[in-house]
Enzyme design. Structure first.
Site, PDB file in Angstrom:
ATOM      1  N   ASP A  53       0.827  -1.219   0.000  1.00 28.98           N
ATOM      2  CA  ASP A  53       0.000   0.000   0.000  1.00 28.98           C
ATOM      3  C   ASP A  53       0.855   1.261   0.000  1.00 28.98           C
ATOM      4  OD1 ASP A  53      -2.246  -1.625   0.308  1.00 28.98           O
ATOM      5  OD2 ASP A  53      -2.281  -1.402   2.495  1.00 28.98           O
ATOM      6  N   TYR A 111       5.771  -9.726   7.170  1.00 28.29           N
ATOM      7  CA  TYR A 111       5.601  -8.286   7.368  1.00 28.29           C
ATOM      8  C   TYR A 111       5.885  -7.960   8.827  1.00 28.29           C
ATOM      9  CZ  TYR A 111       3.202  -7.197   2.960  1.00 28.29           C
ATOM     10  OH  TYR A 111       2.898  -6.960   1.653  1.00 28.29           O
TER      11      TYR A 111
END
Lengths: 246, 246
Positions: A53, A111
């Site tokens: 993103d 992540y």
């Protein structure tokens, strides 16, 4: 046509994410593709392991591309790095198997979300952490994380309401590490939906605040309802750490 | 009048150094002093442990100031942090002994210089490292560093030609650590002259390149001649790490 694998690092702060978009030059994929095309005089289709993103960082994003012109991979890396801005760097370029596909062959991704305990983040890390300014109960966050691990339909944690494909994913593990001034949450899974990690962190933060019970996690998953899950955390705290392949 | 000790962190990139200057708002001391004055409505004289040059960073600069108004130190810290830009942060404010003086009482300081091996520095550390892009012989750099340790007249390593005060300083130790992608040089001493650490690093880099002999160090020191020492390294790689007090 030779197939190349590329490992890329970026600070996402100034970018609208990985994925190329019309009418903007501010995507990582777009920047890299343009330089590769200038270098090779070919049309290049750079395929990342997945999108990140806007504002999300990467320590080691992986991508592949086919290029007719065969070149020394060290020289290719130097060329691309020379034309890239300071906040994007190519760490490695190597010849890959013809069938290697950065997205389809990815086995797992990790992540990390960094929460800074305190209002004013560390000056040197300020772009990579989210300052929370309140105490969180890390013990109950860890308990809640256990409910999220495993194979589930994560539709409740998906930022894309019009997602038509499967929202089933497997989270192999969630590690929550508390260090002196930070809480670090590491998610390893076979893939993540849009905004999924940031919504998972938002939900765990609400557990850490005592606003939610640990057991609620199962209900949220089963609801498949985005409204039931926690808030979306800001992008700046999130970094794609690693992509593993078979 | 209460005497306060303050520990400050900053990224020096955008500043003209620690020391307040006329006609610019871009100094760390100036920024802090102005906020303290706004808070206390008193004239504040913030004394740092020493100046740092334009572009140099600090993990823990120490300063003191007297302030008539007595306040809660946690609230003072929160107030100052709220008005500081993101690249300066107060880590701590505490009441100090009346006679505590951040510069005069400093027993030792530690600076670190980070050299990145490669042309393109790590994206996340790019503001704090200097990329060198060539191989250095760290073994001979360590040998040369041994000649620089101890009490010497460091005039040859002083950037201020018109320095009238003593240029004798003691370097307690120089540690050179080589990690995967960096060479880190740590200097601990009782005090450092203007530009001294950056000129010491420049000299050691020239040894690492094979342009100078290890034994030359003694000649350079004895010459007291700035021309004999190495080049001044860029500020961005340098960070004030710690100031110790008796």
């Amino acid at each position: 046509m030779p197939n190349y694998k590329m490992i890329i690092q970026y600070e996402g702060t100034k970018y609208k994410g990985w994925q190329e978009q019309k009418n903007t030059d501010a995507t990582i994929q777009g920047r890299l593709q343009r330089i590769l095309e200038r270098m090779s005089k070919e049309e290049i289709d750079l395929q990342g392991s997945g999108r990140t993103d806007a504002g999300v960082h990467a320590r080691a994003q992986v991508a592949h591309f086919h290029m007719r012109a065969f070149g020394d991979t060290e020289k290719m890396k130097a060329y691309v790095n020379e034309y890239l801005p300071e906040d994007i760097a190519v760490l490695k370029v190597e010849l890959a198997d013809d069938r290697f596909h950065a997205r389809l062959n990815a086995k797992s991704k990790t992540y990390e979300y960094r929460i800074f305990k305190g209002d004013k983040p560390d000056v040197f890390d300020r772009r990579y952490v989210f300052p929370i300014g309140e105490k969180l109960d890390v013990g109950s966050m860890r308990q809640a994380a256990k409910y999220l691990e495993g194979t589930h339909d994560f539709k409740a944690f998906c930022g894309n309401r019009r997602m038509k494909k499967s929202t089933v994913r497997t989270i192999v593990k969630i590690e929550i590490e508390e260090i002196e001034r930070e809480i670090r949450l590491r998610f390893t899974g076979n893939g993540f939906l849009q905004n999924m990690v940031r919504i998972l962190v938002g939900t765990l933060v609400e557990v850490g605040r005592g606003e939610r019970n640990v057991e609620e996690m199962t209900e949220i998953i089963e609801s498949r309802d985005r409204q039931r899950a926690g808030a979306l955390m800001p992008a700046k705290g999130l970094t794609l750490m690693e992509v593993k392949y078979r």
